[in-house]
Design an enzyme around this catalytic site. Structure first.
Site, PDB file in Angstrom:
ATOM      1  CG  HIS A   1       1.307   2.101   4.549  1.00 35.01           C
ATOM      2  ND1 HIS A   1       0.126   2.186   3.837  1.00 35.01           N
ATOM      3  CD2 HIS A   1       1.567   3.360   4.981  1.00 35.01           C
ATOM      4  CE1 HIS A   1      -0.308   3.436   3.831  1.00 35.01           C
ATOM      5  NE2 HIS A   1       0.551   4.176   4.520  1.00 35.01           N
TER       6      HIS A   1
ATOM      7  CG  ASP B   1       1.139  15.344  16.110  1.00 31.88           C
ATOM      8  OD1 ASP B   1       1.062  14.936  17.284  1.00 31.88           O
ATOM      9  OD2 ASP B   1       1.664  14.706  15.195  1.00 31.88           O
TER      10      ASP B   1
ATOM     11  CB  SER C   1      -0.961  -0.011   1.197  1.00 39.06           C
ATOM     12  OG  SER C   1      -0.251  -0.141   2.406  1.00 39.06           O
TER      13      SER C   1
ATOM     14  CD  GLU D   1       0.867   7.921   4.902  1.00 36.45           C
ATOM     15  OE1 GLU D   1       0.647   6.849   5.506  1.00 36.45           O
ATOM     16  OE2 GLU D   1       1.345   8.923   5.455  1.00 36.45           O
TER      17      GLU D   1
HETATM   18  P1  FAD Z   1      -2.996   8.064  19.805  1.00 40.17           P
HETATM   19  O1  FAD Z   1      -3.109   6.620  19.508  1.00 40.17           O
HETATM   20  O2  FAD Z   1      -4.187   8.736  20.400  1.00 40.17           O
HETATM   21  O3  FAD Z   1      -1.745   8.248  20.758  1.00 40.17           O
HETATM   22  C1  FAD Z   1      -1.180   9.529  20.981  1.00 40.17           C
HETATM   23  C2  FAD Z   1      -0.411   9.549  22.286  1.00 40.17           C
HETATM   24  O4  FAD Z   1      -1.335   9.498  23.377  1.00 40.17           O
HETATM   25  C3  FAD Z   1       0.535   8.356  22.494  1.00 40.17           C
HETATM   26  O5  FAD Z   1       1.678   8.838  23.170  1.00 40.17           O
HETATM   27  C4  FAD Z   1      -0.264   7.402  23.380  1.00 40.17           C
HETATM   28  O6  FAD Z   1       0.584   6.588  24.175  1.00 40.17           O
HETATM   29  C5  FAD Z   1      -1.044   8.400  24.231  1.00 40.17           C
HETATM   30  N1  FAD Z   1      -2.345   7.901  24.684  1.00 40.17           N
HETATM   31  C6  FAD Z   1      -3.263   7.231  23.970  1.00 40.17           C
HETATM   32  N2  FAD Z   1      -4.360   6.986  24.716  1.00 40.17           N
HETATM   33  C7  FAD Z   1      -4.134   7.547  25.925  1.00 40.17           C
HETATM   34  C8  FAD Z   1      -4.895   7.687  27.125  1.00 40.17           C
HETATM   35  N3  FAD Z   1      -6.130   7.162  27.239  1.00 40.17           N
HETATM   36  N4  FAD Z   1      -4.343   8.341  28.181  1.00 40.17           N
HETATM   37  C9  FAD Z   1      -3.089   8.887  28.098  1.00 40.17           C
HETATM   38  N5  FAD Z   1      -2.319   8.797  26.969  1.00 40.17           N
HETATM   39  C10 FAD Z   1      -2.836   8.138  25.906  1.00 40.17           C
HETATM   40  N6  FAD Z   1      -0.755  12.881  11.430  1.00 40.17           N
HETATM   41  C11 FAD Z   1      -1.543  13.755  10.773  1.00 40.17           C
HETATM   42  O7  FAD Z   1      -1.736  14.871  11.232  1.00 40.17           O
HETATM   43  N7  FAD Z   1      -2.151  13.441   9.597  1.00 40.17           N
HETATM   44  C12 FAD Z   1      -2.035  12.219   9.045  1.00 40.17           C
HETATM   45  O8  FAD Z   1      -2.600  11.954   7.982  1.00 40.17           O
HETATM   46  C13 FAD Z   1      -1.215  11.242   9.719  1.00 40.17           C
HETATM   47  N8  FAD Z   1      -1.073   9.991   9.238  1.00 40.17           N
HETATM   48  C14 FAD Z   1      -0.349   9.068   9.950  1.00 40.17           C
HETATM   49  C15 FAD Z   1      -0.284   7.749   9.483  1.00 40.17           C
HETATM   50  C16 FAD Z   1       0.422   6.782  10.186  1.00 40.17           C
HETATM   51  C17 FAD Z   1       0.449   5.362   9.650  1.00 40.17           C
HETATM   52  C18 FAD Z   1       1.129   7.132  11.364  1.00 40.17           C
HETATM   53  C19 FAD Z   1       1.944   6.112  12.109  1.00 40.17           C
HETATM   54  C20 FAD Z   1       1.068   8.435  11.844  1.00 40.17           C
HETATM   55  C21 FAD Z   1       0.321   9.415  11.157  1.00 40.17           C
HETATM   56  N9  FAD Z   1       0.206  10.718  11.609  1.00 40.17           N
HETATM   57  C22 FAD Z   1      -0.579  11.634  10.935  1.00 40.17           C
HETATM   58  C23 FAD Z   1       0.900  11.142  12.831  1.00 40.17           C
HETATM   59  C24 FAD Z   1       0.005  10.996  14.079  1.00 40.17           C
HETATM   60  O9  FAD Z   1      -1.122  11.826  13.947  1.00 40.17           O
HETATM   61  C25 FAD Z   1       0.842  11.407  15.281  1.00 40.17           C
HETATM   62  O10 FAD Z   1       1.838  10.440  15.531  1.00 40.17           O
HETATM   63  C26 FAD Z   1       0.061  11.732  16.539  1.00 40.17           C
HETATM   64  O11 FAD Z   1       0.955  12.366  17.455  1.00 40.17           O
HETATM   65  C27 FAD Z   1      -0.528  10.526  17.251  1.00 40.17           C
HETATM   66  O12 FAD Z   1      -1.599  10.013  16.592  1.00 40.17           O
HETATM   67  P2  FAD Z   1      -2.178   8.575  17.027  1.00 40.17           P
HETATM   68  O13 FAD Z   1      -3.376   8.335  16.228  1.00 40.17           O
HETATM   69  O14 FAD Z   1      -1.136   7.557  17.032  1.00 40.17           O
HETATM   70  O15 FAD Z   1      -2.603   8.927  18.543  1.00 40.17           O
END
Ligand code: FAD
Length: 276
Positions: A257, A100, A7, A9
């Protein structure tokens, strides 16, 4: 090497030139018959229309396209509206993220973590979407601890994610260990390694610093030593990343990916080298 699903991106281009370039990139990479391609999304609204436009453009070509969707800085109402738009256009695959906050944007929004976004998508749309989430073999930079991050990942899957894509890494053992640890927590969905082709030393170091991916010293030192010699960087990067992909495929990773950065050449060269 064993055959492996691919896949790719992309990010939504901001200019007509960028659009044209991305079409050419897609045409080249379509020859590799990806399972799907995904399109990133800017938290806080910067590229939201661009994500939809790009996804629709791709879907017209008959390729499955998955928009990324992040919840940080968004209201439930606006997320609901985006999901409804995707559904009305026949989109059935989504990458659900926290995202973020852009610097200077203070409002977190109604959903704080990706696990809450996954639960929200399931509540609102049932099984309408195949949901991917992010995973971090070298741990998310803001995680309280590796254990906490692993549990946060498991929570996203429990909330309804169907599969995961990892942050890129150059150390395959980090990925293997992460997958083993996730399985011990009962996570049984595919965890697809994210692959970053190496083409540019300073850009790679900058990205890696931001997202918490480690560039091993031997790789960084070699790349640095090539200075402006782009051909040597390209050739070395191809060797390193193709070896990584081969190792992952031989260990039965469920797919690869690629973070293409909208360029076909480096990704296509790796796939060709590994026989993809
Ligand atoms: P989460 O899974 O919510 O985790 C974020 C942080 O919070 C982690 O440190 C986790 O340990 C912590 N956490 C989670 N749940 C809890 C809780 N209940 N209590 C306390 N802490 C908690 N960014 C973009 O802006 N646009 C994109 O299109 C994009 N695509 C991406 C695609 C991939 C495959 C990846 C790996 C990253 C991508 N990112 C993108 C980056 C991503 O948005 C960032 O890494 C962001 O900081 C975290 O997103 P997440 O969904 O992993 O967050």
């Amino acid at each position: 090497m064993k055959p492996i699903e691919l896949s790719f991106e992309f990010f939504p281009p901001k200019t007509q030139d960028g659009m044209d370039k991305l079409r050419a990139t897609r045409a080249q990479l379509a020859l590799l018959k990806p399972k799907f391609v995904s399109v990133t999304f800017g938290a806080g609204g910067s590229t939201q229309q661009g994500t939809l436009d790009t996804v629709l453009d791709i879907a017209k070509e008959g390729v499955e396209a998955a928009p990324h969707l992040s919840c940080i800085g968004s209201s439930k109402e606006s997320l609901r509206a985006i999901l409804a738009r995707y559904r009305s256009h026949g989109i059935r695959h989504i990458v659900a993220l926290r995202g973020d906050l852009p610097s200077g944007m203070g409002e977190v929004g109604e959903l704080r973590y990706a696990s809450e976004l996954v639960a929200f998508i399931r509540e609102e749309t049932g099984d309408a979407f195949h949901i991917e989430v992010a995973a971090y073999p070298e741990y998310h930079p803001q995680a309280r601890s590796p254990r906490h991050d692993l549990e946060a990942f498991a929570r996203k899957v429990k909330a309804g994610a169907d599969s995961a894509i990892t942050q890129y890494f150059f150390n395959a053992d980090a990925y293997f260990r992460f997958v083993d640890d996730a399985r011990k927590l009962g996570v049984d969905v595919p965890i697809v390694p994210g692959i970053m082709p190496i083409t540019n030393y300073s850009q790679l170091m900058r990205f890696s610093e931001m997202c918490g991916a480690e560039v091993p010293r031997w790789i960084a030192k070699r790349l640095e030593s090539y200075g402006d010699d782009r051909e040597s960087i390209r050739a070395f990067g191809l060797d390193v990343v193709a070896d990584l992909c081969r190792r992952l495929a031989d260990a039965d990773a469920p797919g690869l990916h690629f973070y293409t950065l909208n360029n076909a050449a480096a990704t296509a060269a790796i796939c060709e080298r590994i026989g993809g």
